[in-house]
Design a protein around this motif. Structure first.
Motif, PDB file in Angstrom:
ATOM      1  N   LEU A   5      43.898  14.286  52.837  1.00  0.00           N
ATOM      2  CA  LEU A   5      42.554  13.751  52.582  1.00  0.00           C
ATOM      3  C   LEU A   5      42.326  13.531  51.094  1.00  0.00           C
ATOM      4  CD1 LEU A   5      40.385  15.808  55.101  1.00  0.00           C
ATOM      5  CD2 LEU A   5      40.731  13.332  55.105  1.00  0.00           C
ATOM      6  N   ALA A   6      42.711  14.511  50.273  1.00  0.00           N
ATOM      7  CA  ALA A   6      42.516  14.376  48.829  1.00  0.00           C
ATOM      8  C   ALA A   6      43.308  13.203  48.279  1.00  0.00           C
ATOM      9  CB  ALA A   6      42.911  15.669  48.119  1.00  0.00           C
ATOM     10  N   ASP A   7      44.533  13.041  48.756  1.00  0.00           N
ATOM     11  CA  ASP A   7      45.343  11.920  48.292  1.00  0.00           C
ATOM     12  C   ASP A   7      44.742  10.586  48.731  1.00  0.00           C
ATOM     13  OD1 ASP A   7      47.917  11.053  47.028  1.00  0.00           O
ATOM     14  OD2 ASP A   7      48.229  10.211  49.023  1.00  0.00           O
ATOM     15  N   SER A   8      44.186  10.548  49.932  1.00  0.00           N
ATOM     16  CA  SER A   8      43.536   9.321  50.400  1.00  0.00           C
ATOM     17  C   SER A   8      42.329   8.975  49.546  1.00  0.00           C
ATOM     18  CB  SER A   8      43.120   9.493  51.859  1.00  0.00           C
ATOM     19  OG  SER A   8      42.365   8.377  52.302  1.00  0.00           O
ATOM     20  N   GLU A  26      33.855  13.054  52.170  1.00  0.00           N
ATOM     21  CA  GLU A  26      32.918  13.817  52.989  1.00  0.00           C
ATOM     22  C   GLU A  26      33.657  14.589  54.076  1.00  0.00           C
ATOM     23  OE1 GLU A  26      30.063  11.062  54.426  1.00  0.00           O
ATOM     24  OE2 GLU A  26      28.727  11.306  52.698  1.00  0.00           O
ATOM     25  N   ARG A  27      34.689  13.963  54.675  1.00  0.00           N
ATOM     26  CA  ARG A  27      35.499  14.676  55.661  1.00  0.00           C
ATOM     27  C   ARG A  27      36.214  15.859  54.995  1.00  0.00           C
ATOM     28  NH1 ARG A  27      32.983  11.224  57.031  1.00  0.00           N
ATOM     29  NH2 ARG A  27      31.686  13.034  57.419  1.00  0.00           N
ATOM     30  N   LEU A  28      36.699  15.621  53.793  1.00  0.00           N
ATOM     31  CA  LEU A  28      37.402  16.679  53.065  1.00  0.00           C
ATOM     32  C   LEU A  28      36.487  17.867  52.795  1.00  0.00           C
ATOM     33  CD1 LEU A  28      39.873  17.693  51.414  1.00  0.00           C
ATOM     34  CD2 LEU A  28      38.948  16.407  49.471  1.00  0.00           C
ATOM     35  N   CYS A  29      35.265  17.595  52.330  1.00  0.00           N
ATOM     36  CA  CYS A  29      34.333  18.681  52.007  1.00  0.00           C
ATOM     37  C   CYS A  29      33.854  19.390  53.265  1.00  0.00           C
ATOM     38  CB  CYS A  29      33.147  18.126  51.224  1.00  0.00           C
ATOM     39  SG  CYS A  29      33.570  17.523  49.584  1.00  0.00           S
ATOM     40  N   ALA A  30      33.737  18.656  54.367  1.00  0.00           N
ATOM     41  CA  ALA A  30      33.310  19.302  55.609  1.00  0.00           C
ATOM     42  C   ALA A  30      34.399  20.230  56.148  1.00  0.00           C
ATOM     43  CB  ALA A  30      32.961  18.239  56.646  1.00  0.00           C
ATOM     44  N   GLU A  31      35.645  19.811  56.029  1.00  0.00           N
ATOM     45  CA  GLU A  31      36.750  20.602  56.572  1.00  0.00           C
ATOM     46  C   GLU A  31      37.160  21.727  55.629  1.00  0.00           C
ATOM     47  OE1 GLU A  31      39.368  21.468  59.642  1.00  0.00           O
ATOM     48  OE2 GLU A  31      37.902  19.818  59.576  1.00  0.00           O
ATOM     49  N   PHE A  32      37.134  21.452  54.326  1.00  0.00           N
ATOM     50  CA  PHE A  32      37.565  22.436  53.327  1.00  0.00           C
ATOM     51  C   PHE A  32      36.517  22.520  52.219  1.00  0.00           C
ATOM     52  CE2 PHE A  32      41.291  20.319  55.131  1.00  0.00           C
ATOM     53  CZ  PHE A  32      41.975  21.403  55.671  1.00  0.00           C
ATOM     54  N   SER A  34      34.720  23.481  49.052  1.00  0.00           N
ATOM     55  CA  SER A  34      35.023  24.178  47.804  1.00  0.00           C
ATOM     56  C   SER A  34      34.422  23.377  46.659  1.00  0.00           C
ATOM     57  CB  SER A  34      36.542  24.328  47.604  1.00  0.00           C
ATOM     58  OG  SER A  34      37.147  23.064  47.426  1.00  0.00           O
ATOM     59  N   GLU A  35      34.260  24.043  45.530  1.00  0.00           N
ATOM     60  CA  GLU A  35      33.686  23.355  44.368  1.00  0.00           C
ATOM     61  C   GLU A  35      34.590  22.227  43.898  1.00  0.00           C
ATOM     62  OE1 GLU A  35      32.307  25.434  41.010  1.00  0.00           O
ATOM     63  OE2 GLU A  35      30.798  26.613  42.098  1.00  0.00           O
ATOM     64  N   ARG A  36      35.893  22.415  44.036  1.00  0.00           N
ATOM     65  CA  ARG A  36      36.824  21.381  43.600  1.00  0.00           C
ATOM     66  C   ARG A  36      36.666  20.118  44.445  1.00  0.00           C
ATOM     67  NH1 ARG A  36      40.920  21.944  40.348  1.00  0.00           N
ATOM     68  NH2 ARG A  36      40.878  24.217  40.552  1.00  0.00           N
ATOM     69  N   ASN A  37      36.507  20.296  45.742  1.00  0.00           N
ATOM     70  CA  ASN A  37      36.312  19.139  46.609  1.00  0.00           C
ATOM     71  C   ASN A  37      34.933  18.517  46.421  1.00  0.00           C
ATOM     72  OD1 ASN A  37      38.879  19.432  47.688  1.00  0.00           O
ATOM     73  ND2 ASN A  37      38.188  20.719  49.392  1.00  0.00           N
ATOM     74  N   LEU A  38      33.933  19.346  46.149  1.00  0.00           N
ATOM     75  CA  LEU A  38      32.602  18.802  45.836  1.00  0.00           C
ATOM     76  C   LEU A  38      32.650  17.973  44.557  1.00  0.00           C
ATOM     77  CD1 LEU A  38      30.208  21.794  46.649  1.00  0.00           C
ATOM     78  CD2 LEU A  38      30.480  19.666  47.927  1.00  0.00           C
ATOM     79  N   LEU A  39      33.443  18.432  43.603  1.00  0.00           N
ATOM     80  CA  LEU A  39      33.598  17.672  42.365  1.00  0.00           C
ATOM     81  C   LEU A  39      34.206  16.300  42.641  1.00  0.00           C
ATOM     82  CD1 LEU A  39      33.642  17.442  39.259  1.00  0.00           C
ATOM     83  CD2 LEU A  39      35.852  18.593  39.292  1.00  0.00           C
ATOM     84  N   LEU A  40      35.190  16.252  43.518  1.00  0.00           N
ATOM     85  CA  LEU A  40      35.801  14.972  43.877  1.00  0.00           C
ATOM     86  C   LEU A  40      34.796  14.058  44.570  1.00  0.00           C
ATOM     87  CD1 LEU A  40      38.373  13.303  43.867  1.00  0.00           C
ATOM     88  CD2 LEU A  40      39.025  14.412  46.006  1.00  0.00           C
ATOM     89  N   LEU A  41      33.959  14.615  45.430  1.00  0.00           N
ATOM     90  CA  LEU A  41      32.932  13.814  46.104  1.00  0.00           C
ATOM     91  C   LEU A  41      31.906  13.290  45.095  1.00  0.00           C
ATOM     92  CD1 LEU A  41      31.622  12.732  48.661  1.00  0.00           C
ATOM     93  CD2 LEU A  41      30.487  14.948  48.961  1.00  0.00           C
ATOM     94  N   ALA A  42      31.500  14.136  44.159  1.00  0.00           N
ATOM     95  CA  ALA A  42      30.553  13.682  43.129  1.00  0.00           C
ATOM     96  C   ALA A  42      31.168  12.582  42.277  1.00  0.00           C
ATOM     97  CB  ALA A  42      30.149  14.863  42.255  1.00  0.00           C
ATOM     98  N   ASN A  43      32.456  12.699  42.005  1.00  0.00           N
ATOM     99  CA  ASN A  43      33.148  11.664  41.246  1.00  0.00           C
ATOM    100  C   ASN A  43      33.111  10.330  41.986  1.00  0.00           C
ATOM    101  OD1 ASN A  43      34.634  10.496  39.229  1.00  0.00           O
ATOM    102  ND2 ASN A  43      36.567  11.443  39.807  1.00  0.00           N
ATOM    103  N   CYS A  44      33.271  10.383  43.306  1.00  0.00           N
ATOM    104  CA  CYS A  44      33.191   9.148  44.110  1.00  0.00           C
ATOM    105  C   CYS A  44      31.811   8.510  43.985  1.00  0.00           C
ATOM    106  CB  CYS A  44      33.498   9.459  45.567  1.00  0.00           C
ATOM    107  SG  CYS A  44      35.174  10.055  45.894  1.00  0.00           S
TER     108      CYS A  44
END
Length: 754
Positions: A5-8, A26-32, A34-44
């Motif tokens: 998911l992160a690579d996608s 959003e799928r990534l943050c729902a499944e896993f 974490s602050e790191r994944n939230l950061l990636l979503l905010a970046n999007c």
């Protein structure tokens, strides 16, 4: 699943597919979660211009990167106090998050909250951490506090850039070496005393299945259980070894590389990805190389230069196994670690350059390439040498890595030196331009290489310098060149539209406005050009609407506020004009056009002390403007400070001899001081450079009338009327003609013409 998911998400961001990136993240943050994944979503969301989404996602997070992106969201939403709280360290020992970029953003917050010294401090800190952060130096120039570019982009900065990139390369090499060591240790042959050709055949079969399986770079350790101690430690044994032990003759090596699953059997491309060698490009088969020759070339062990070649094998099945083994091995996988995109790009570029360097070296070596390929074997040629020297391998590998580091470090040093030399020229030119030393800035920009001088940014700065020097025709030419070469480049087009406004080029201005609208309707420069187009047609109401649209699109665009103020002054709405000028000064305290506009309003309102203060503020910022000097002299003359006024007029004349305003105002001051002869001599000089100015002849007629030279007075009044002055000036001149024979004691309005 998380890695996929992160690579996608990252791939979608690279392809500018922001909606897909948001959905997958959003799928990534729902499944896993974490602050790191939230950061990636905010970046999007930030990439998709949805700062408000990033604001709510990152609010309350603690990671340094999260705090930085939260502050960035606050800044875009104009929540400057929250941005400052996110970036400011909780204690004195803590650092601003995200290094140089964090200091730069905090400097912007301080700048727009009118804390100039704090902003300067953080911009300087950003430059210390990253000498290539040009935006920080640009802000220092705008604030008028930038040091000379030669002291900012100096040798220390060169060494800083070199160290930064060398450290990145060494870290990359270290991580790659760690991965290789892991591969080697996982494929170490366990030596036993039982060894038979049957089991060796089974080993070859297992290797072939491993290549076609899920993990091609991993060899099953069970297949080596019965390997004898006499077999080299890192080579795959073959049935012919047993024959060699019986006959005493060393067989040809079975594999071209003793590390079947390590780094050394991989051919890397310029992008550091595994590349399968092309069998059609392989060199001719070579005979067996004896032990002495192998030792001579062993210093080139583990070299990655170019595409590797096959070595003649013992049999057809062994050749098949060797070719298949070349397909094994995967490149090191990258994981999201929250580092900046700039650093990752830099690392990739360094890896590419390194690969190209070694490839070129192997091509230049020519015939030595074959020996180098054989040297990678590093195996014994007879049964009397059963194992490899592991320590020798490590030392030679370290020596090769050190040599590569030295070569890369030298290339980085040369590149950093050239880059910072270029930034010194551009930076010094921009600094001088911000200090309104326009001619010096033009001389500095002229030293740039032709390919850099003819870029959109440099041409816009050159055009702006000519605009500040009131050389509108040359500014028009330069901006025209920029439009031809870079029709998509909008920076400076607001200034270009003002140039065309002063030249009264209504058709060119209208065409420019339409072109900008078709290019980008959401750029403030577009609506500034539209506003100037309407203002030239005396449609001040429509012009004001367009300037307000520019302010709505970018509330921090100081020049749009100033243009709004000019239109309010044209409509004689001085109160709103003052508000607009003050808004511009809150954004940029060195925006001298706004200080000048306030001075003009107070001059019209006959608040001469206020007028003199604001003109002097503008003069302190732009001390070479002949127009500002002239109006400052007018304000001083209105305050009965004629000596200072004359001195200021003389400076204005020296600053720009083409400007007729200071000479005319100097003549007015001399008339008020009863120096009529001095006034006439000034007007005679002015008549040579401005022969079609009706006010000059009208003032000369007034002087001749005061000297009772009525014929000359009548002549000059007539010449003034022939030059078609404005309606107000026509009425004043006709009234003066009617009073030619009236005594001076009765004529209270004498000398007020013009």
């Amino acid at each position: 699943m998380e890695a996929i998911l992160a690579d996608s998400v990252r791939n979608s961001l690279e392809q500018l597919m922001y909606r897909n990136a948001i959905f997958m993240c959003e799928r990534l943050c729902a499944e896993f979660p974490s602050e790191r994944n939230l950061l990636l979503l905010a970046n999007c969301y930030l990439h998709n211009n949805q700062a408000y989404c990033a604001y709510h996602i990152l609010k309350g997070t603690q990671m340094a990167q999260c705090r930085y992106f939260f502050a960035l969201s606050c800044f875009q939403m104009n929540l400057l106090s929250e941005a400052e709280a996110a970036l400011s360290p909780n204690d004195s020992s803590a650092e601003v998050p995200n290094g140089a970029a964090g200091h730069y953003l905090l400097g912007l917050v301080y700048r727009y909250t009118d804390r100039r010294q704090s902003a300067i401090y953080h911009f300087n800190q950003a430059l210390l951490l990253d000498p290539l952060l040009w935006a920080a130096y640009e802000e220092l120039c705008i604030l008028g506090s930038a040091e000379e570019a030669t002291s900012v982009f100096d040798e220390a900065s060169v060494l800083s850039v070199q160290k930064r990139y060398v450290d990145h390369e060494l870290a990359s090499q270290s991580s790659q070496a760690t991965s290789d060591d892991h591969d080697i240790s996982s494929n170490t042959v366990i030596c036993t005393e039982d060894f038979s050709p049957g089991k060796l055949k089974q080993i070859h079969g297992n290797n072939l299945r491993d290549v076609s399986g899920k993990y091609p770079s991993v060899t099953s350790s069970q297949s080596f259980i019965s390997a004898p101690s006499s077999v080299p430690m890192y080579s795959t044994p073959s049935p012919v070894v047993a024959q060699a032990q019986i006959s005493g003759v060393a067989p040809p090596p079975l594999y071209r590389n003793p590390h079947p699953n390590g780094q050394c059997n991989r051919a890397f491309g310029a992008d550091n990805t595994p590349r399968v060698p092309n069998s059609s490009n392989q060199g001719p088969r070579r005979k067996y190389v004896d032990e002495g020759k192998l030792r001579k070339v062993s210093e080139r062990l583990f070299s990655d230069s170019g595409q590797r070649r096959s070595i003649r094998l013992a049999g057809e099945s062994a050749s098949t196994n060797s070719a298949t083994s070349l397909l094994s091995g995967n490149g090191p996988s990258s994981k999201f670690i929250g580092v900046s995109k700039f650093n990752s790009i830099s690392s990739r570029s360094l890896t590419t350059r390194k690969g190209q360097l070694w490839t070129c070296e192997s091509v230049e070596e020519g015939t030595h390439h074959d020996h180098m390929d054989d040297s990678r074997l590093n195996i014994t040629a007879s049964s009397s040498s059963p194992c490899c020297n592991i320590r020798t391998i490590e030392l030679e590998g370290a020596a090769r890595a050190s040599g590569t580091s030295r070569i890369s470090s030298s290339r980085i040093l040369d590149g950093a030196t050239d880059l910072l030399a270029l930034l010194r020229l551009i930076g010094e030119g921009f600094r001088l331009s911000c200090l309104c030393r326009c001619q010096d800035a033009l001389d500095t920009f002229a030293k740039l290489p032709h390919k850099h001088y003819n870029t959109g940014w440099v041409l816009s700065q050159v055009g702006k310098a000519f605009f500040e020097m009131v050389d509108y025709h040359e500014a028009d030419r330069i901006f025209g060149l920029a439009r031809i070469a870079y029709p998509y480049f909008l920076e400076g087009m607001d200034i270009y539209s003002t140039v065309l406004y002063h030249l009264k080029e209504d058709m060119k201005l209208s065409y420019l406005a339409q072109e900008l609208v078709s290019t980008d309707r959401l750029a403030p420069q577009t609506w500034c050009a539209m506003g100037n187009c309407y203002s030239l047609q005396k449609d001040h109401e429509s012009a004001l609407k367009n300037f307000h649209r520019a302010v709505q699109l970018n509330s921090r665009f100081a020049y749009a506020h100033t243009l709004c103020g000019h239109e309010y002054v044209a409509l004689e709405d001085y109160e709103n004009g003052i508000k607009c000028y003050r808004s511009a000064l809150r954004i940029d305290s060195r925006h001298y056009n706004a200080w000048y506009g306030l001075g003009m309003i107070y001059l019209r309102q006959e608040k001469f002390e206020f007028s003199e203060h604001h003109f002097r503020m503008a003069f302190q910022i732009n001390s070479l403007s002949s127009v500002i000097m002239s109006y400052l002299g007018i304000a001083l003359h209105a305050l009965k400070r004629n000596g200072e006024a004359l001195e200021m007029m003389d400076r204005a004349v020296l600053a720009d001899r083409k400007n007729p305003l200071p000479l005319y105002q100097k003549a007015n001051i001399l008339v008020s001081m009863e120096d009529l002869d001095g006034a006439l001599s000034v007007l005679e000089e002015l008549k040579e450079c401005a022969p079609c100015e009706s006010s000059v002849y009208a003032l000369m007629g007034s002087i001749y009338r005061r000297r009772n030279m009525f014929d000359k007075a009548m002549l000059h009044f007539g010449l003034a009327l022939d030059l078609k002055p404005s309606a107000a000036d026509v009425a004043t001149i006709k009234a003066a003609i009617e009073k030619l024979h009236v005594p001076d004691e009765i004529d209270d309005d004498d000398g007020s013409i013009g």
